[in-house]
Scaffold this motif. Structure first.
Motif, mmCIF file in Angstrom:
data_model
loop_
_atom_site.group_PDB
_atom_site.id
_atom_site.type_symbol
_atom_site.label_atom_id
_atom_site.label_comp_id
_atom_site.label_asym_id
_atom_site.label_seq_id
_atom_site.Cartn_x
_atom_site.Cartn_y
_atom_site.Cartn_z
ATOM 1 N N LYS A 41 -42.749 -8.016 56.581
ATOM 2 C CA LYS A 41 -41.921 -7.604 57.710
ATOM 3 C C LYS A 41 -41.629 -6.116 57.648
ATOM 4 O O LYS A 41 -41.456 -5.448 58.670
ATOM 5 N N SER A 42 -41.589 -5.528 56.463
ATOM 6 C CA SER A 42 -41.287 -4.111 56.348
ATOM 7 C C SER A 42 -42.429 -3.248 56.874
ATOM 8 O O SER A 42 -42.230 -2.107 57.236
ATOM 9 N N PHE A 43 -43.652 -3.813 56.861
ATOM 10 C CA PHE A 43 -44.793 -3.097 57.396
ATOM 11 C C PHE A 43 -44.884 -3.282 58.911
ATOM 12 O O PHE A 43 -45.233 -2.361 59.631
ATOM 13 N N PHE A 44 -44.624 -4.479 59.389
ATOM 14 C CA PHE A 44 -44.845 -4.800 60.792
ATOM 15 C C PHE A 44 -43.547 -5.278 61.447
ATOM 16 O O PHE A 44 -42.860 -6.158 60.916
ATOM 17 N N ASP A 45 -43.220 -4.715 62.578
ATOM 18 C CA ASP A 45 -41.951 -5.006 63.214
ATOM 19 C C ASP A 45 -42.047 -6.100 64.253
ATOM 20 O O ASP A 45 -41.109 -6.845 64.449
ATOM 21 N N HIS A 46 -43.188 -6.186 64.957
ATOM 22 C CA HIS A 46 -43.289 -7.193 66.002
ATOM 23 C C HIS A 46 -44.733 -7.661 66.159
ATOM 24 O O HIS A 46 -45.667 -7.004 65.690
ATOM 25 N N VAL A 47 -44.881 -8.800 66.847
ATOM 26 C CA VAL A 47 -46.187 -9.430 67.011
ATOM 27 C C VAL A 47 -46.511 -9.499 68.497
ATOM 28 O O VAL A 47 -45.668 -9.892 69.321
ATOM 29 N N CYS A 48 -47.736 -9.118 68.860
ATOM 30 C CA CYS A 48 -48.184 -9.164 70.253
ATOM 31 C C CYS A 48 -48.527 -10.610 70.634
ATOM 32 O O CYS A 48 -48.691 -11.479 69.754
ATOM 33 N N PRO A 49 -48.674 -10.909 71.920
ATOM 34 C CA PRO A 49 -48.991 -12.283 72.353
ATOM 35 C C PRO A 49 -50.233 -12.866 71.714
ATOM 36 O O PRO A 49 -50.353 -14.087 71.582
ATOM 37 N N ASP A 50 -51.196 -12.017 71.319
ATOM 38 C CA ASP A 50 -52.415 -12.536 70.688
ATOM 39 C C ASP A 50 -52.319 -12.516 69.172
ATOM 40 O O ASP A 50 -53.333 -12.602 68.482
ATOM 41 N N GLN A 51 -51.091 -12.345 68.662
ATOM 42 C CA GLN A 51 -50.799 -12.334 67.221
ATOM 43 C C GLN A 51 -51.190 -11.033 66.530
ATOM 44 O O GLN A 51 -51.156 -10.950 65.294
ATOM 45 N N CYS B 241 -47.934 -5.086 65.190
ATOM 46 C CA CYS B 241 -47.745 -3.653 65.453
ATOM 47 C C CYS B 241 -46.527 -3.129 64.709
ATOM 48 O O CYS B 241 -45.569 -3.868 64.457
ATOM 49 N N LEU B 242 -46.554 -1.844 64.378
ATOM 50 C CA LEU B 242 -45.437 -1.197 63.707
ATOM 51 C C LEU B 242 -44.277 -1.017 64.679
ATOM 52 O O LEU B 242 -44.437 -1.126 65.899
ATOM 53 N N ASP B 243 -43.105 -0.702 64.131
ATOM 54 C CA ASP B 243 -41.921 -0.630 64.980
ATOM 55 C C ASP B 243 -41.971 0.538 65.961
ATOM 56 O O ASP B 243 -41.231 0.556 66.950
ATOM 57 N N ASP B 244 -42.791 1.553 65.698
ATOM 58 C CA ASP B 244 -42.906 2.684 66.629
ATOM 59 C C ASP B 244 -44.142 2.559 67.517
ATOM 60 O O ASP B 244 -44.611 3.537 68.094
ATOM 61 N N GLU B 245 -44.670 1.343 67.624
ATOM 62 C CA GLU B 245 -45.858 1.099 68.438
ATOM 63 C C GLU B 245 -45.569 0.054 69.515
ATOM 64 O O GLU B 245 -44.678 -0.781 69.374
ATOM 65 N N SER B 246 -46.357 0.138 70.587
ATOM 66 C CA SER B 246 -46.263 -0.829 71.676
ATOM 67 C C SER B 246 -47.480 -1.737 71.664
ATOM 68 O O SER B 246 -48.576 -1.321 71.269
ATOM 69 N N CYS B 247 -47.302 -2.975 72.115
ATOM 70 C CA CYS B 247 -48.423 -3.878 72.309
ATOM 71 C C CYS B 247 -49.055 -3.555 73.666
ATOM 72 O O CYS B 247 -48.417 -3.727 74.710
ATOM 73 N N CYS C 76 -52.408 -1.718 69.354
ATOM 74 C CA CYS C 76 -51.146 -1.053 69.077
ATOM 75 C C CYS C 76 -51.243 0.419 69.446
ATOM 76 O O CYS C 76 -52.148 1.122 68.980
ATOM 77 N N CYS C 77 -50.339 0.885 70.280
ATOM 78 C CA CYS C 77 -50.301 2.286 70.697
ATOM 79 C C CYS C 77 -48.955 2.887 70.328
ATOM 80 O O CYS C 77 -47.909 2.248 70.524
ATOM 81 N N GLU C 78 -48.980 4.089 69.813
ATOM 82 C CA GLU C 78 -47.747 4.787 69.471
ATOM 83 C C GLU C 78 -46.871 4.953 70.708
ATOM 84 O O GLU C 78 -47.332 5.400 71.759
ATOM 85 N N LYS C 79 -45.587 4.597 70.594
ATOM 86 C CA LYS C 79 -44.695 4.679 71.744
ATOM 87 C C LYS C 79 -44.491 6.120 72.177
ATOM 88 O O LYS C 79 -44.370 7.023 71.355
ATOM 89 N N THR C 80 -44.471 6.327 73.496
ATOM 90 C CA THR C 80 -44.213 7.652 74.060
ATOM 91 C C THR C 80 -43.153 7.530 75.147
ATOM 92 O O THR C 80 -42.884 6.445 75.657
ATOM 93 N N ALA C 81 -42.580 8.677 75.537
ATOM 94 C CA ALA C 81 -41.528 8.685 76.550
ATOM 95 C C ALA C 81 -42.030 8.175 77.892
ATOM 96 O O ALA C 81 -41.304 7.522 78.641
ATOM 97 N N SER C 82 -43.288 8.467 78.204
ATOM 98 C CA SER C 82 -43.833 8.067 79.498
ATOM 99 C C SER C 82 -44.576 6.737 79.441
ATOM 100 O O SER C 82 -45.073 6.257 80.457
#
Length: 511
Positions: A23-33, A36-42, A53-59
């Motif tokens: 869990k310390s490496f990965f913060d969340h799981v995408c619908p296909d399992q 992704c890290l906590d600073d990434e989006s599915c 997994c894409c790095e989160k950005t403001a836009s």
């Protein structure tokens, strides 16, 4: 790249690592399992194609997940531009997304330069109100059918004296701004400054709009607003504006924050007579969804202090002369009139003419002159003619010299002198250039900016000298003696050779 990183982490975890450590490496799981890290989006790769997994950005990092080509990631200073077929990531500082128009299926969603508008014509669908760059000459087709003139007669332009042409270009091969000093008499490049890294307004090294030249200081000026600060959101006080001074020989750049004006300067011209830069700035609503008009300022190039000159409301449609009145590139001798050479209806590239904007009053007045080129289809450039080259023309604030394409196969360029006071009726050709053309890009046709300058009786323009094979076309310096009755001109290829398809022009000046 994020897929590979996540996969690598998964593959190197030891079997003994507990779920808590996982869990310390990965913060969340995408619908296909996918993890992704906590600073990434599915982000969806495509319809039923899983996630990445894409790095989160403001836009927002995810882009193109619903397109046939599949999705991907946009970076922290990029914005997504997608349609049903594909996607691209627009550089936030210098480009914006134009959505696909179903009525024009040949033009996809696209990233257009901020100084252009999305339009439904041309090969790229990005039209510049201030300085046209999409041409409709079909020179590639003419070359194939008729093998238009690719001859070159070696000569010199000794009549130009000791003038030097200062040039800014963008190198499309390696990206970045470059400076040159060229001997006007021979076309020899006497200095070449590679990649001016100190110019930070275009980190990706893309083509730029035209820079202004100051012959006294021998530097180029450029003005722009900040579109990346605050996550790209416009502050309530407006976007910060910058003034750049670029030395094409040393490569040094001096950047100043403008005081007294904010937001995007769409129009500008250096006015040598008053040693000021006259800028036109968009008036936008709070969320930048509409342009309501333009404010005009006089900008001190030494201090970057702006003083308001005038203002104008935009009007309701492109047929209103005020609609693009802020997009000027030239001014009269007194500096009380600014000019916009281009199209009345920019989105359709129709109604070529000259916008004349008077700044004499607190509220500017705009008029439009149509049919100003009786000898040619249209003019491509504009320079104010000095009094010595006017040959009895009426007023040196309204007499211009322009490049214009000749009719017939090849479309070589003419140099034309004309008078705005009579609507161009007294136009006369002062030089017919040999093997001088507009730039072109394979697959996109005639596309790119030309540049011209004048000093005393010497007029110069950067043009393309065609070779038998388009890939070998090269930039050349057209030099014309504008003295009445001189009938003297030369087209000199730049030496060492600069392939036209590898660089785009950003500025030209004489000193």
């Amino acid at each position: 790249m994020k897929i590979a990183t996540s996969a690598l982490l998964c593959g190197t975890l030891l079997p003994s690592v507990a779920a808590k450590s996982f869990k310390s490496f990965f913060d969340h799981v995408c619908p296909d399992q996918t993890h992704c890290l906590d600073d990434e989006s599915c982000c969806p790769l495509g319809v039923n194609d899983g996630y990445m997994c894409c790095e989160k950005t403001a836009s927002g990092a995810c882009c193109g997940g619903g397109s046939k080509a599949g999705g991907g990631c946009c970076g922290p200073q990029e914005t997504c531009c997608s349609d049903d077929e594909d996607y691209s990531c627009c550089l936030q500082q210098n480009t914006f997304c134009v959505d696909k128009d179903p009525s024009v299926p040949s033009l996809p969603s696209r990233c257009c330069p901020r100084w252009t508008i999305g339009c439904t014509t041309g090969s790229v669908g990005c039209c510049d109100p201030a300085q046209p760059w999409q041409w409709y000459l079909q020179t590639d087709a003419d070359r194939a059918v008729a093998g238009h003139s690719t001859s070159h007669t070696v000569g010199n332009a000794s009549f130009a004296g000791n003038l030097t042409a200062y040039v800014l270009v963008v190198n499309g091969m390696i990206g970045g701004l470059e400076g040159m000093a060229v001997d006007v008499a021979t076309g020899t490049i006497e200095s070449h400054t590679r990649i001016i890294k100190s110019f930070d307004d275009d980190p990706a090294g893309e083509s730029t709009r035209e820079f202004m030249f100051d012959s006294k200081r021998k530097v180029f000026y450029y003005v722009d607003a900040n579109f990346t600060a605050n996550g790209g959101e416009r502050p309530e006080s407006g976007r910060e504006m910058y003034l750049y001074a670029v030395d094409p020989v040393s490569g040094a750049t001096h950047k100043q924050t403008v005081s007294g004006a904010v937001d995007f300067p769409v129009g500008y011209t250096y006015h040598a007579e008053t040693d000021t830069i006259i800028i036109g700035v968009e008036q936008v609503n709070a969320n930048e969804t509409s342009v309501q008009g333009f404010d005009y300022f006089s900008l001190n190039p030494e201090t970057a202090e702006a003083t308001r000159l005038s203002t104008i409301s935009r009007g309701s449609s492109e047929t209103d002369p005020a609609f693009y009145a802020g997009f000027h590139r030239h001014a009269s001798v007194a500096g009380d009139i600014v000019y916009r050479l281009g199209y009345e209806e920019v989105s359709k590239q129709t109604g070529q003419g000259l916008g004349v904007i008077s700044l004499n009053e607190a509220h500017a007045n705009a008029t439009w002159l149509s049919e100003i080129s009786p000898l040619h289809d249209y003019y491509m450039t504009l320079n104010r003619a000095p009094a010595t080259s006017q040959a009895s023309q009426a007023s040196d604030s309204d007499v211009f010299i322009s490049l214009a394409p000749r009719e017939g196969l090849g479309h070589n360029l003419d140099v034309v002198q004309w008078n705005a006071d009579d609507g161009g009726k007294s136009a006369k050709i002062i030089a017919q250039l040999s093997n001088a053309h507009v730039p072109s890009i394979r697959g996109l046709g005639d596309l790119g900016y030309l540049a011209s300058a004048i000093s005393g009786d010497t007029y110069v323009a950067l043009v393309v000298e065609d070779a038998e094979v388009a890939a070998l076309d090269q930039w050349a310096l057209a030099v014309v003696d504008t003295t009445p009755g001189a009938n003297n001109s030369q087209t000199l290829p730049l030496v060492p050779r600069d392939i036209a398809g590898t660089i785009s022009i950003s500025g030209l000046g004489l000193a």
